[in-house]
Design a protein around this motif. Structure first.
Motif, PDB file in Angstrom:
ATOM      1  N   CYS A   1       0.955  -0.706  -0.238  1.00 57.06           N
ATOM      2  CA  CYS A   1       0.089  -0.182  -0.475  1.00 57.06           C
ATOM      3  C   CYS A   1       0.695   1.541  -0.334  1.00 57.06           C
ATOM      4  O   CYS A   1       0.786   1.896   1.167  1.00 57.06           O
ATOM      5  CB  CYS A   1      -1.162  -0.461   1.642  1.00 57.06           C
ATOM      6  SG  CYS A   1      -1.900  -1.456   1.465  1.00 57.06           S
ATOM      7  N   VAL A   2       1.529   1.383  -1.152  1.00 57.90           N
ATOM      8  CA  VAL A   2       2.829   2.755  -1.006  1.00 57.90           C
ATOM      9  C   VAL A   2       1.641   3.587  -0.903  1.00 57.90           C
ATOM     10  O   VAL A   2       0.339   3.965  -1.428  1.00 57.90           O
ATOM     11  CB  VAL A   2       3.228   2.633  -3.170  1.00 57.90           C
ATOM     12  CG1 VAL A   2       4.234   3.649  -2.811  1.00 57.90           C
ATOM     13  CG2 VAL A   2       3.511   1.174  -2.689  1.00 57.90           C
ATOM     14  N   GLY A   3       2.453   3.987  -0.173  1.00 60.48           N
ATOM     15  CA  GLY A   3       2.264   5.949   0.504  1.00 60.48           C
ATOM     16  C   GLY A   3       1.141   6.112   1.484  1.00 60.48           C
ATOM     17  O   GLY A   3       0.331   7.215   2.101  1.00 60.48           O
ATOM     18  N   ALA A   4       0.367   4.926   1.884  1.00 56.16           N
ATOM     19  CA  ALA A   4      -0.475   4.503   3.226  1.00 56.16           C
ATOM     20  C   ALA A   4       0.446   4.778   4.556  1.00 56.16           C
ATOM     21  O   ALA A   4       1.584   4.733   4.458  1.00 56.16           O
ATOM     22  CB  ALA A   4      -1.345   3.491   2.947  1.00 56.16           C
ATOM     23  N   ALA A   5      -0.487   5.892   5.329  1.00 60.22           N
ATOM     24  CA  ALA A   5      -0.483   5.429   6.672  1.00 60.22           C
ATOM     25  C   ALA A   5      -0.738   4.919   7.063  1.00 60.22           C
ATOM     26  O   ALA A   5      -2.101   4.460   7.428  1.00 60.22           O
ATOM     27  CB  ALA A   5      -0.474   7.057   6.954  1.00 60.22           C
ATOM     28  N   ILE A   6       0.459   4.031   8.204  1.00 57.30           N
ATOM     29  CA  ILE A   6      -0.406   2.480   8.698  1.00 57.30           C
ATOM     30  C   ILE A   6      -0.083   2.274  10.093  1.00 57.30           C
ATOM     31  O   ILE A   6       1.721   2.415   9.813  1.00 57.30           O
ATOM     32  CB  ILE A   6       0.016   0.847   7.723  1.00 57.30           C
ATOM     33  CG1 ILE A   6       0.210   1.293   6.448  1.00 57.30           C
ATOM     34  CG2 ILE A   6      -1.019   0.367   8.386  1.00 57.30           C
ATOM     35  CD1 ILE A   6       0.264   0.309   5.546  1.00 57.30           C
ATOM     36  N   SER A   7      -0.640   2.398  11.273  1.00 54.58           N
ATOM     37  CA  SER A   7       0.262   1.702  12.527  1.00 54.58           C
ATOM     38  C   SER A   7      -0.193   0.517  12.960  1.00 54.58           C
ATOM     39  O   SER A   7      -0.888  -0.463  12.214  1.00 54.58           O
ATOM     40  CB  SER A   7      -0.431   2.687  13.567  1.00 54.58           C
ATOM     41  OG  SER A   7      -2.020   2.104  13.559  1.00 54.58           O
ATOM     42  N   ILE A   8       0.560  -0.204  14.001  1.00 54.86           N
ATOM     43  CA  ILE A   8       0.449  -1.390  14.218  1.00 54.86           C
ATOM     44  C   ILE A   8      -0.729  -1.821  14.756  1.00 54.86           C
ATOM     45  O   ILE A   8      -1.246  -2.817  14.630  1.00 54.86           O
ATOM     46  CB  ILE A   8       1.721  -1.910  15.742  1.00 54.86           C
ATOM     47  CG1 ILE A   8       2.107  -3.093  15.738  1.00 54.86           C
ATOM     48  CG2 ILE A   8       1.199  -0.876  16.406  1.00 54.86           C
ATOM     49  CD1 ILE A   8       2.184  -3.781  13.979  1.00 54.86           C
ATOM     50  N   GLN A   9      -1.308  -0.522  15.655  1.00 50.78           N
ATOM     51  CA  GLN A   9      -2.574  -0.502  16.173  1.00 50.78           C
ATOM     52  C   GLN A   9      -3.642  -0.896  14.477  1.00 50.78           C
ATOM     53  O   GLN A   9      -4.488  -2.377  14.593  1.00 50.78           O
ATOM     54  CB  GLN A   9      -3.437   0.179  17.409  1.00 50.78           C
ATOM     55  CG  GLN A   9      -3.978  -0.215  17.358  1.00 50.78           C
ATOM     56  CD  GLN A   9      -4.772  -1.168  18.271  1.00 50.78           C
ATOM     57  OE1 GLN A   9      -3.475  -1.372  19.224  1.00 50.78           O
ATOM     58  NE2 GLN A   9      -5.468  -1.679  18.508  1.00 50.78           N
TER      59      GLN A   9
END
Ligand code: ATP
Ligand code: MG
Length: 357
Positions: free
Chosen positions: A218-226
């Motif tokens: 998911c290039v460019g996506a902001a992803i958190s571990i939660q």
């Protein structure tokens, strides 16, 4: 239990002992008590970062999902990792060790308060920890519960799951938690070190693997571990058949749709080979006359046991490597450990208890 209560909590008007089973987990802490209460809290602890945070939150300490939801305003702790109190392997002089011990103590105090003990009740607690927890790890757990209980016993997590279900003979228990996957074979006596295997490939490993895979996909996506953990808990699966899994992730602030079923499956599958190796090891080293019984009584518990298709996949792997295999899932993955620990608390004679005063 006929033992002397600690002077600290010696009751003036004793109403007896409250027995408690505590599953002190990396991800969730669950308690089951002899007064019938069963409660669970996510293993998070947070302290307001400054006076503004304290004014806004109106509390000195927050727990569970409330702590998670306010974590930006908190000194935030997930005090356990890999099933043990973080930094508990050192000699205790590390300031981090003290902070994490304090957070664990506060979490345990909170978990015990959820069981609503009466003022004058003595608390006898059985606490589950990973099967191959080191002696130092165990003593740090005892240290963490010391201020809040009168007597304590530490048991291995898969053993308490088996005990709670009265599965004490010829059965192989697998407890898939967040920090560790613990396996224990039961053969009618107290299991020894040879009967148990702990691997670090559990829920947290799946989350970490999925995070890496999603960052690539998911290039460019902001992803958190939660976000990743929530996604896994909703859609986890390991099987061949796969339905699409579409998620909206923020790209430059804007929700954007991605199809992630393949990544989800790959991440969930990442903990399977080590689990199969451990099953193989415990069965192959068992008395040959009883191996078949063990193979046909494999019990899956812990939060990670809810991964879709896992039970079937383990059976296929076992048939390939061991000729046969029958796996069942426990009905109550969240409370299996705490229920079993409570049952142990009721059954154990006084000499098994460690007094903590
Ligand atoms: N539906 C689900 N599918 C897959 N994993 C899940 C699901 N629900 C919960 N989990 C995972 O199970 C793990 C928590 O399980 P559990 O509560 O048994 O662990 P724990 O006891 O806190 O951890 P440990 O035993 O390692 O200390 C977490 O990684 C969580 O994300
Ligand atoms: Mg656990």
């Amino acid at each position: 239990m006929s033992e002397t209560p600690s002077p600290r909590l010696r009751p003036t008007n004793p109403s007896g002992v409250l027995y408690m089973g505590i599953d002190l987990g990396t991800s969730r802490t669950s308690v089951a008590a002899s007064n019938g209460v069963r409660e669970s809290v996510a293993s998070y602890v947070g302290y307001p970062k400054d006076v503004v945070a304290k004014k806004a939150l109106k509390k000195d300490v927050l727990f569970g999902d409330e702590a998670l939801g306010n974590r930006l305003a908190l000194d935030f702790y997930r005090p356990l990792a890999g099933g043990v109190i973080q930094h508990s392997d050192g000699d205790g002089s590390n300031p981090d060790a003290k902070r994490f011990l304090k957070a664990t103590q506060d979490l345990i105090r909170h978990a015990i308060s959820l069981a609503r003990p009466k003022q004058d009740e003595l608390i006898y607690a059985v606490v589950g920890c990973p099967a191959q927890c080191s002696l130092r790890n165990k003593s740090s757990i005892v240290e963490a519960v010391r201020p809040v209980v009168d007597s304590v016993m530490i048991v291995s997590e898969p053993f308490s799951v088996a005990y709670g279900l009265d599965l004490l003979t010829d059965c192989l228990v697998i407890d898939i938690g967040a920090g560790t996957t613990d396996l224990c074979r039961m053969h009618g006596t107290m299991p020894t070190a040879d009967d148990q295997v702990t691997t670090p490939f559990a829920g947290d490993h799946v989350d970490q693997t999925l995070l890496e895979l999603l960052k690539k996909k998911c290039v460019g996506a902001a992803i958190s571990i939660q976000m990743v953990k929530d996604l896994k808990e909703k859609f986890s699966f390991v099987g061949e058949k796969r339905d699409p899994v579409a998620v909206d992730l923020p790209v430059n602030g804007k929700p954007t749709r991605f199809e992630v079923a393949a990544e989800l499956r790959e991440a969930c599958r990442s903990i399977v080979p080590s689990m199969v190796d451990a099953i193989h090891q415990l069965i192959a080293s068992f008395d040959p006359d009883f191996q078949s019984r063990l193979k046909n009584h494999v019990l899956l518990g812990g939060g990670g046991s809810q991964m879709g298709g896992l039970r079937e996949m383990l059976e296929v792997e076992m048939r390939e490597r061991l000729g046969e295999g029958r796996v069942v899932r426990v009905d109550e993955p969240t409370y299996g450990g705490a229920n079993g620990a409570l049952k142990i608390a009721h059954d154990m004679p006084p000499e098994f208890w460690e007094k903590v005063s």
